[in-house]
Design an enzyme around this catalytic site. Structure first.
Site, PDB file in Angstrom:
ATOM      1  CB  CYS A   1      -3.590   6.239  11.764  1.00 40.41           C
ATOM      2  SG  CYS A   1      -3.698   5.596  10.104  1.00 40.41           S
TER       3      CYS A   1
ATOM      4  N   GLY B   1       1.935  11.556   4.591  1.00 39.91           N
ATOM      5  CA  GLY B   1       0.885  11.870   5.557  1.00 39.91           C
ATOM      6  C   GLY B   1      -0.471  11.307   5.175  1.00 39.91           C
TER       7      GLY B   1
ATOM      8  CB  THR C   1       7.670   3.517   7.195  1.00 41.18           C
ATOM      9  OG1 THR C   1       6.590   4.270   7.748  1.00 41.18           O
ATOM     10  CG2 THR C   1       7.417   3.330   5.712  1.00 41.18           C
TER      11      THR C   1
ATOM     12  CB  SER D   1      -0.864  -0.012   1.263  1.00 39.96           C
ATOM     13  OG  SER D   1      -1.576   1.188   1.370  1.00 39.96           O
TER      14      SER D   1
ATOM     15  CG  ASN E   1      -1.642   2.213   8.084  1.00 41.08           C
ATOM     16  OD1 ASN E   1      -1.059   2.018   9.148  1.00 41.08           O
ATOM     17  ND2 ASN E   1      -1.245   3.113   7.207  1.00 41.08           N
TER      18      ASN E   1
HETATM   19  C1  LIG Z   1       5.473   6.722  -0.321  1.00 41.96           C
HETATM   20  C2  LIG Z   1       4.914   5.661   0.585  1.00 41.96           C
HETATM   21  C3  LIG Z   1       3.568   5.681   0.932  1.00 41.96           C
HETATM   22  C4  LIG Z   1       3.030   4.729   1.795  1.00 41.96           C
HETATM   23  N1  LIG Z   1       1.694   4.743   2.088  1.00 41.96           N
HETATM   24  C5  LIG Z   1       1.150   3.786   2.879  1.00 41.96           C
HETATM   25  C6  LIG Z   1      -0.256   3.738   3.151  1.00 41.96           C
HETATM   26  O1  LIG Z   1      -1.017   4.552   2.643  1.00 41.96           O
HETATM   27  N2  LIG Z   1      -0.719   2.767   3.985  1.00 41.96           N
HETATM   28  C7  LIG Z   1       0.109   1.819   4.530  1.00 41.96           C
HETATM   29  O2  LIG Z   1      -0.353   0.959   5.271  1.00 41.96           O
HETATM   30  N3  LIG Z   1       1.440   1.820   4.271  1.00 41.96           N
HETATM   31  C8  LIG Z   1       1.974   2.776   3.461  1.00 41.96           C
HETATM   32  N4  LIG Z   1       3.342   2.752   3.184  1.00 41.96           N
HETATM   33  C9  LIG Z   1       4.183   1.678   3.767  1.00 41.96           C
HETATM   34  C10 LIG Z   1       4.447   0.542   2.771  1.00 41.96           C
HETATM   35  O3  LIG Z   1       3.260  -0.092   2.374  1.00 41.96           O
HETATM   36  C11 LIG Z   1       5.403  -0.497   3.362  1.00 41.96           C
HETATM   37  O4  LIG Z   1       4.821  -1.056   4.505  1.00 41.96           O
HETATM   38  C12 LIG Z   1       6.751   0.084   3.755  1.00 41.96           C
HETATM   39  O5  LIG Z   1       7.136   1.094   2.841  1.00 41.96           O
HETATM   40  C13 LIG Z   1       7.864  -0.959   3.850  1.00 41.96           C
HETATM   41  O6  LIG Z   1       8.020  -1.652   2.632  1.00 41.96           O
HETATM   42  P1  LIG Z   1       9.077  -1.190   1.481  1.00 41.96           P
HETATM   43  O7  LIG Z   1      10.405  -1.022   2.153  1.00 41.96           O
HETATM   44  O8  LIG Z   1       9.038  -2.281   0.454  1.00 41.96           O
HETATM   45  O9  LIG Z   1       8.575   0.108   0.936  1.00 41.96           O
HETATM   46  C14 LIG Z   1       3.873   3.720   2.328  1.00 41.96           C
HETATM   47  C15 LIG Z   1       5.237   3.704   1.985  1.00 41.96           C
HETATM   48  C16 LIG Z   1       5.769   4.643   1.124  1.00 41.96           C
HETATM   49  C17 LIG Z   1       7.229   4.595   0.786  1.00 41.96           C
END
Ligand SMILES: Cc1cc2nc3c(=O)[nH]c(=O)nc-3n(C[C@H](O)[C@H](O)[C@H](O)COP(=O)(O)O)c2cc1C
Ligand SMILES: Cc1cc2nc3c(=O)[nH]c(=O)nc-3n(C[C@H](O)[C@H](O)[C@H](O)COP(=O)(O)OP(=O)(O)OC[C@H]3O[C@@H](n4cnc5c(N)ncnc54)[C@H](O)[C@@H]3O)c2cc1C
Ligand SMILES: Cc1cc2nc3c(=O)[nH]c(=O)nc-3n(C[C@H](O)[C@H](O)[C@H](O)COP(=O)(O)OP(=O)(O)OC[C@H]3O[C@@H](n4cnc5c(N)ncnc54)[C@H](O)[C@@H]3O)c2cc1C
Ligand SMILES: Cc1cc2nc3c(=O)[nH]c(=O)nc-3n(C[C@H](O)[C@H](O)[C@H](O)COP(=O)(O)O)c2cc1C
Ligand code: FES
Ligand code: FES
Lengths: 262, 312, 312, 262
Positions: C132, C74, C195, C23, C129
């Site tokens: 928040c 955000g 993250t 996501s 998620n």
């Molecule tokens: C730009 C960006 C936007 C994200 N938006 C969401 C989100 O809307 N909801 C969510 O649960 N995680 C969100 N994440 C987290 C990712 O889904 C993922 O859990 C996290 O980035 C770790 O995986 P990765 O290292 O492969 O990116 C976001 C991550 C990034 C980088």
């Protein structure tokens, strides 16, 4: 084995004197590094700080394969495996890089009748050892198949050296395990010096112990500092963990525990 | 142009430079004394010492990850007695202050090491590593719970009048609570961060790569996390902070100071470049000259106060 | 040679491939549909949707760090209504299953989005998620407290009979407690990790670089931390895990599965390589053939069971 | 400005046709990228995926500086700043790399009397715009000092183009701020097109608004995806945040909020 003399570590700039791509697996790198060349002893290694364009990278340990003291150069022999060795294989003559060494303990001087057993890349320190003396010795060089000879027999030969090749598939020299070949030689050996895969070392050490022959082995372990500070390169011994980088890499076989949870 | 003043006061320790050697990567120091000049360091923090010798974890203990390093050394150390008789003497006259990192598995063990080190010739301060597993409380690290933190720090505080640093674990939900607990229990300064818990797997064998399965992650990979924790701790406590985690450039040093650290320590960075300490110091001086900052103390927490005037 | 079977069952969702889009990085999907073939994905997880539109954080929102990326988007999103009318239709017939990530600032908001999405045409599952900030409890994230986790998950569970994933925050002392709370409250599967909280500072201005000061760290830098949390969660719960955090190679995919994940998601990796999804899938197939593993399910948690026989 | 047509994004392999190091700051890179060359419009950009030997790296956005449709090539003009641009400057003719584009919105076609204002590297998209039409226009190119001319006047000249240089120190052309130079030209302008530092854009937009002249600006922001998916490249507007990569980079000046907390 002998302990490194405590004062000979140098962090300095080395210049690539020549690179030779042996084949798509192996590469030789000659480095101008005067102080290291002057002091290196067979069994010792250097840490190479490979210049990477993106972010820092741990240095990589390499055994010293050859030394030309007159030219102030050392040669490394390595297999291209991961990032570090890919970067090393990409270096060109004239480029410079940082180097720390010579590091670690070294082999005691071979006496006449010494037997050297190299498995795969384990040839690197043993080639240096074999060339460092003129006494008659035997070198067993074992690889999986002829393609895996990182170093050609003619590169190793010198008067007084008996070279025996072994390959698992028989594509060069003796067919079969190096340990079988070894057993015939062990009885008459003054001592056994070995470097290669853990499993081979462990079998060689047992065979030597049975034959009542002294055995020195050179070990590998993941390293960070290379100088004995971080305690990262542990090997289990009868007296707790020792450091491969500074208590070794050359150990007396009886000292270290090579099997089981280490 | 005036030469910038790099002196800092870290919880009562007056240091000539704000750049220290972090506990662990440099071991007990003597190996690196041949490689770089210790007088470049603000202080040298010795690897963790326990009351009795600790054997450490099975091999392999190191794995390189993306911009990071996992280690599972397991706080191997020769114990208090051997440290005092064999290692400490080699550090005397090393050219800088010496801080000893102490570890334990029970509150009593921590107190015992502190008491054994207190006042020893050649030691200028102590740093309590509270990331050790609490054997009496199911193995969770002391530093993940404010009460356990209080107890350890309080017990050590009783044993020493030396400057006392407390080294925080980042593996917590809220670093501020732990920072406050350590301050309240008598810490003179806080060190942060220790390594983040992690692991890797060898896909060839299908097994965890490290002999100990888990290890601590250090190096540039963790810098953004460390920086935030320093920022948060500096809003929570009044005592000075020693910032660390992934420093490899002088820009990183500056970032930690702007975030609130009074001084910084370099750990894993020494592996990448054995000359890192002088490189960082030179870079810091250059930056200060460029920015016309003549006392390094003035950089501290500047980012909380709006940064530099103007809009560069 | 038999072609390996990549199908997995993720909490009731039968997926054709164990590699999903995480996501966020892919947004609402339509932009990337021109760039790679969505039928290569096991499922597409939509960026977080809230009951009302969220504006998001001030710029800059992105900063590259060592092997990582900080983002402070955000959770900007157009809100439930606009998502249903404008974005969801563009995902219909995208060639794979669609899971919608839901966000909220109160338990009621979470429940409202879940209720609004439940049973909508084109949605195959929900992912909550819980990272928040909980507006009614001082702003700490729901996912850092087991009780708040229970409440949110329980409330969402009441609103939907679809497969329900709960996405855990890594910014906690003990992931196992939170994983258990989510399982007990009715989750069908767990996604981890989100993250890690971090920041960076612009040394030129002396101020935090991100408009929002703090951001979330993703990318290869965090992989060892993510892997450990998946390992731990897989020992704590029985429901399947969706592992993520820093995946960029098929070796990474395999590591997550060996650690206990039934499926994995790639997020930041898409930025580095828009063709990453097919590259990962090919690499996984190659690995399975080499290891003679014919069902991807058989890789799951293998590292807990001693890995492969023999000593490779 | 015009929205990108939704179907023209390509992720493809480009080959370095030529590299020209302008001086130690600036570099020009010509890339064979047929589909991008065929479709690129002034103001659009590409994402470059620079091959790094160590670990992944985000792609870097670059405006399209010139297009040779017959050769199927595009040219980028950039300043060597950090890792990405250092890697780009290290590329050699014949090497390949990945590229995504053309991306983003583009400038509307200039009418006779259009005024273009480039600050620093802002010259990149405006040079393309100036060459894309034959109508008479004025281009103001402002830099700090003559050394900072990434692009020489003779490279820009074409019949019908009036080129005015401005440097802050007077080392080339008009001495002083571009905005002063601009004010004399604005009254007669059919529209203003600008790219450069935020502060300059903001002043230019105010001046244009006061003179009642339409103003188009091209913005920069940190990017990750480049295609409008990640919402990372936010710019504040009257209607909430928009994306520089896909709602822009070219915006109508009135639309975006350039000052204060953005
Ligand atoms: C730009 C960006 C936007 C994200 N938006 C969401 C989100 O809307 N909801 C969510 O649960 N995680 C969100 N994440 C987290 C990712 O889904 C993922 O859990 C996290 O980035 C770790 O995986 P990765 O290292 O492969 O990116 C976001 C991550 C990034 C980088
Ligand atoms: C004392 C010593 C001497 C060595 N001599 C030689 C030699 O002469 N020729 C040669 O080809 N190789 C030698 N090696 C192994 C060599 O260091 C590794 O092959 C090399 O580091 C692989 O690096 P890479 O970046 O290509 O691989 P990667 O897999 O990317 O390396 C990742 C990490 O693992 C470490 N690593 C990987 N394999 C080994 C290994 N077998 N032992 C220790 N660390 C490892 C690397 O140093 C690095 O930290 C020696 C190792 C040691 C400890
Ligand atoms: C639409 C657009 C068009 C651009 N066109 C040009 C051009 O034609 N010529 C040119 O020289 N530069 C241009 N830039 C800026 C260029 O992308 C940055 O100078 C470059 O990314 C710097 O990368 P680096 O790795 O060398 O620097 P680093 O500082 O190492 O980059 C770190 C990160 O910051 C980002 N970044 C750094 N500076 C900027 C910036 N000013 N804007 C956006 N992101 C930035 C990088 O993409 C990267 O993610 C453009 C930027 C955008 C958004
Ligand atoms: C090999 C190694 C050993 C360490 N040993 C200790 C230790 O004994 N006591 C301690 O408090 N921290 C120890 N640390 C943690 C470091 O002091 C430091 O907090 C951490 O590595 C983050 O900083 P860095 O990224 O600069 O290394 C060790 C770290 C490493 C890499
Ligand atoms: S590598 Fe650091 S002690 Fe051996
Ligand atoms: S860079 Fe991802 S939306 Fe613009």
């Amino acid at each position: 084995m002998k302990k490194e003399s405590e004062s000979v570590k140098h962090y300095s700039t080395a210049i690539v004197a020549a690179k030779q791509v042996v084949n798509d697996r192996y590469c030789k790198l000659a480095l101008e590094a005067t102080l290291v060349a002057a002091r290196a002893r067979p069994g010792q290694f250097v840490m190479l700080y490979l210049p990477s364009q993106y972010g820092p990278m741990l240095p990589r340990p390499f055994s010293i394969f050859a030394v030309e003291r007159d030219k102030g150069s050392i040669t490394l022999l390595f297999e291209t495996r991961g990032r570090g060795t890919a970067l090393a294989a990409g270096l060109d003559a004239g480029q410079d890089l940082k180097l720390l060494g010579p590091l670690g303990s070294y082999f005691p001087e071979p006496q006449p009748g010494a037997l050297l057993l190299a498995g795969g890349l384990g040839i690197a320190p043993l080639a240096f050892l074999a060339k460092s003396t003129t006494v008659p010795i035997t070198l067993v060089y074992a690889v999986q198949k002829a393609d895996h000879l990182a170093c050609q027999p003619e590169d190793l030969s010198r008067p007084g050296l008996k070279l025996l090749l072994a390959t698992e598939d028989g594509s060069a020299g003796f067919k079969g395990s190096a340990i079988n070949l070894l057993s015939n030689q062990l009885e008459q050996a003054s001592a056994l010096y070995s470097c290669g895969p853990r499993k081979m070392l462990s079998k060689a050490a047992s065979a030597a112990a049975k034959a009542g022959v002294q055995c020195f082995i050179s070990l590998e372990e993941r390293m960070a500092c290379g100088v004995g500070a971080c305690l990262g390169c542990a090997v289990k011994t009868g007296q707790g963990y020792k450091r491969v980088c500074s208590d070794g890499p050359v150990f007396q076989a009886g000292e270290v525990i090579l099997n089981g949870k280490t | 142009m005036e030469k910038p003043d790099l002196r800092v006061n870290l919880g009562g320790l007056v240091l000539e430079s704000p750049i220290l050697a972090a506990s662990g990567p440099f071991g007990y120091g003597h190996q690196y004394r041949k490689i770089f000049d210790f007088s470049q360091l603000g202080a040298f923090i010795v690897k963790g010492v326990s009351s009795e010798p600790w054997e450490g974890n099975p091999a392999p203990r190191l794995a390189e990850t993306a911009s990071g390093l996992l280690n599972s050394v397991g706080l191997q150390n020769p114990g208090l007695k051997s440290f005092l008789s064999s290692d400490l003497p080699l550090l005397r006259d090393c050219g800088t202050k010496v801080i000893v990192n102490i570890v334990g598995r029970t509150v009593e063990e921590y107190a015992a090491v502190a008491s054994g080190l207190d006042g020893a010739d050649g030691i200028d301060g102590l740093e309590v590593n509270i990331s050790c597993p609490n054997l009496k409380a199911g193995g969770m690290a002391f530093g993940t719970d404010p009460d356990a933190t209080s107890k350890v720090v309080g017990a050590v505080r009783k044993e020493t009048s030396m400057p006392l640093l407390v080294k925080l674990s980042p593996n917590v939900t809220d670093i501020k609570t732990i920072a406050l607990a350590a301050e309240d229990a008598g810490a003179d300064a806080l060190s942060l961060i220790n390594t983040l818990s992690g692991m890797t797997i060898d896909i060839d064998s299908g097994r965890p790569f490290l002999g100990n399965i888990f290890g601590g992650l250090s190096g540039p990979a963790i810098l953004p996390i460390a920086l935030k924790m320093v920022w948060q701790a500096s809003e929570a406590v009044r005592i000075p902070l020693l910032g660390m985690g992934g420093i490899t450039t002088s820009a990183d040093v500056v970032r930690f100071m702007l975030a609130g650290a009074g001084a910084v320590a370099v750990g894993t960075g020494i592996f990448y470049n054995p000359e890192i300490v002088s490189a960082l110091k030179e870079g810091l001086l250059e930056y200060m000259m460029k920015k016309k900052i003549y006392r390094v103390e003035d950089l501290r927490a500047l980012a909380h106060r709006g940064g530099f005037a103007g809009d560069n």
